[in-house]
Design a protein around this motif. Structure first.
Motif, PDB file in Angstrom:
ATOM      1  N   GLY A 247       0.789  -1.229   0.000  1.00  0.00           N
ATOM      2  CA  GLY A 247       0.000   0.000   0.000  1.00  0.00           C
ATOM      3  C   GLY A 247       0.818   1.275   0.000  1.00  0.00           C
ATOM      4  O   GLY A 247       0.268   2.373   0.070  1.00  0.00           O
ATOM      5  N   ILE A 248       2.125   1.153  -0.089  1.00  0.00           N
ATOM      6  CA  ILE A 248       3.003   2.325  -0.108  1.00  0.00           C
ATOM      7  C   ILE A 248       3.612   2.458  -1.507  1.00  0.00           C
ATOM      8  O   ILE A 248       4.182   1.502  -2.028  1.00  0.00           O
ATOM      9  CB  ILE A 248       4.118   2.199   0.953  1.00  0.00           C
ATOM     10  N   PRO A 249       3.483   3.647  -2.127  1.00  0.00           N
ATOM     11  CA  PRO A 249       4.068   3.845  -3.454  1.00  0.00           C
ATOM     12  C   PRO A 249       5.595   3.748  -3.410  1.00  0.00           C
ATOM     13  O   PRO A 249       6.237   4.333  -2.545  1.00  0.00           O
ATOM     14  CB  PRO A 249       3.637   5.264  -3.847  1.00  0.00           C
TER      15      PRO A 249
ATOM     16  N   LEU B 138       3.988  13.464  -6.596  1.00  0.00           N
ATOM     17  CA  LEU B 138       3.942  13.364  -5.138  1.00  0.00           C
ATOM     18  C   LEU B 138       2.853  14.270  -4.563  1.00  0.00           C
ATOM     19  O   LEU B 138       2.133  13.873  -3.648  1.00  0.00           O
ATOM     20  CB  LEU B 138       5.295  13.708  -4.531  1.00  0.00           C
ATOM     21  N   ARG B 139       2.736  15.472  -5.113  1.00  0.00           N
ATOM     22  CA  ARG B 139       1.701  16.410  -4.644  1.00  0.00           C
ATOM     23  C   ARG B 139       0.309  15.807  -4.853  1.00  0.00           C
ATOM     24  O   ARG B 139      -0.525  15.837  -3.955  1.00  0.00           O
ATOM     25  CB  ARG B 139       1.813  17.749  -5.367  1.00  0.00           C
ATOM     26  N   GLU B 140       0.056  15.255  -6.036  1.00  0.00           N
ATOM     27  CA  GLU B 140      -1.246  14.639  -6.322  1.00  0.00           C
ATOM     28  C   GLU B 140      -1.547  13.514  -5.325  1.00  0.00           C
ATOM     29  O   GLU B 140      -2.655  13.427  -4.794  1.00  0.00           O
ATOM     30  CB  GLU B 140      -1.264  14.064  -7.745  1.00  0.00           C
ATOM     31  N   MET B 141      -0.569  12.652  -5.101  1.00  0.00           N
ATOM     32  CA  MET B 141      -0.766  11.536  -4.177  1.00  0.00           C
ATOM     33  C   MET B 141      -0.973  12.035  -2.745  1.00  0.00           C
ATOM     34  O   MET B 141      -1.816  11.516  -2.019  1.00  0.00           O
ATOM     35  CB  MET B 141       0.417  10.571  -4.241  1.00  0.00           C
ATOM     36  N   ALA B 142      -0.197  13.039  -2.348  1.00  0.00           N
ATOM     37  CA  ALA B 142      -0.310  13.574  -0.991  1.00  0.00           C
ATOM     38  C   ALA B 142      -1.657  14.261  -0.789  1.00  0.00           C
ATOM     39  O   ALA B 142      -2.271  14.130   0.271  1.00  0.00           O
ATOM     40  CB  ALA B 142       0.841  14.533  -0.705  1.00  0.00           C
TER      41      ALA B 142
ATOM     42  N   ASP C 256       3.667  17.010   5.696  1.00  0.00           N
ATOM     43  CA  ASP C 256       4.068  16.309   6.917  1.00  0.00           C
ATOM     44  C   ASP C 256       4.191  14.802   6.672  1.00  0.00           C
ATOM     45  O   ASP C 256       3.776  13.987   7.484  1.00  0.00           O
ATOM     46  CB  ASP C 256       3.081  16.602   8.049  1.00  0.00           C
ATOM     47  N   GLY C 257       4.774  14.473   5.504  1.00  0.00           N
ATOM     48  CA  GLY C 257       4.901  13.077   5.108  1.00  0.00           C
ATOM     49  C   GLY C 257       6.286  12.523   5.359  1.00  0.00           C
ATOM     50  O   GLY C 257       7.150  13.189   5.952  1.00  0.00           O
ATOM     51  N   HIS C 258       6.475  11.287   4.881  1.00  0.00           N
ATOM     52  CA  HIS C 258       7.733  10.581   5.121  1.00  0.00           C
ATOM     53  C   HIS C 258       8.203   9.899   3.845  1.00  0.00           C
ATOM     54  O   HIS C 258       7.401   9.302   3.125  1.00  0.00           O
ATOM     55  CB  HIS C 258       7.553   9.514   6.203  1.00  0.00           C
TER      56      HIS C 258
END
Length: 119
Positions: free
Chosen positions: A13-15, A35-39, A76-78
């Motif tokens: 489940g993690i890209p 990344l922006r779209e996914m976030a 605030d991602g990783h």
């Protein structure tokens, strides 16, 4: 145009963004947008796999840093980076990517590390 430098897959489940061959800015210039779209859709954990990456040029390092800062600061991602040889590890440390992004040995370890983090 099909991008041969960047492949996106899924690990628990993690890209997983896999960088392939000679990594140039032209091949990853849409990375931050992806990344922006996914976030914005709620995904805030990502793996960057460099095990199939031979070389990274300076403009590509800038694109990577911008993308990592976007995830870290704006959402605030990783991001966990894996598949680094000693040269890439040094490059990522000098450029400031490590410690913003954590490091793991392979995609399975990286995904496990992210799954154990609080969202």
């Amino acid at each position: 145009m099909d991008n041969t430098q960047l492949k996106i897959s899924d690990q628990n489940g993690i890209p997983v963004f896999s960088f392939v061959g000679n990594c140039k800015a032209e091949g990853i210039d849409h990375l931050a947008d992806q990344l922006r779209e996914m976030a914005e859709a709620g995904q805030n954990k990502f793996v960057f796999d460099f095990s199939a990456c031979k070389l990274i040029n300076s403009p590509a390092m800038g694109e990577l840093l911008d993308a990592i800062l976007l995830v870290d600061r704006d959402f605030d991602g990783h991001i966990v980076i894996c598949g680094l040889d000693s040269l890439k590890e040094t490059l990522f440390t000098i450029s400031g990517i490590i410690p913003i992004a954590q490091e793991a040995s392979d995609t399975a370890s990286a995904a496990a590390l992210l799954l154990n983090l609080e969202s």
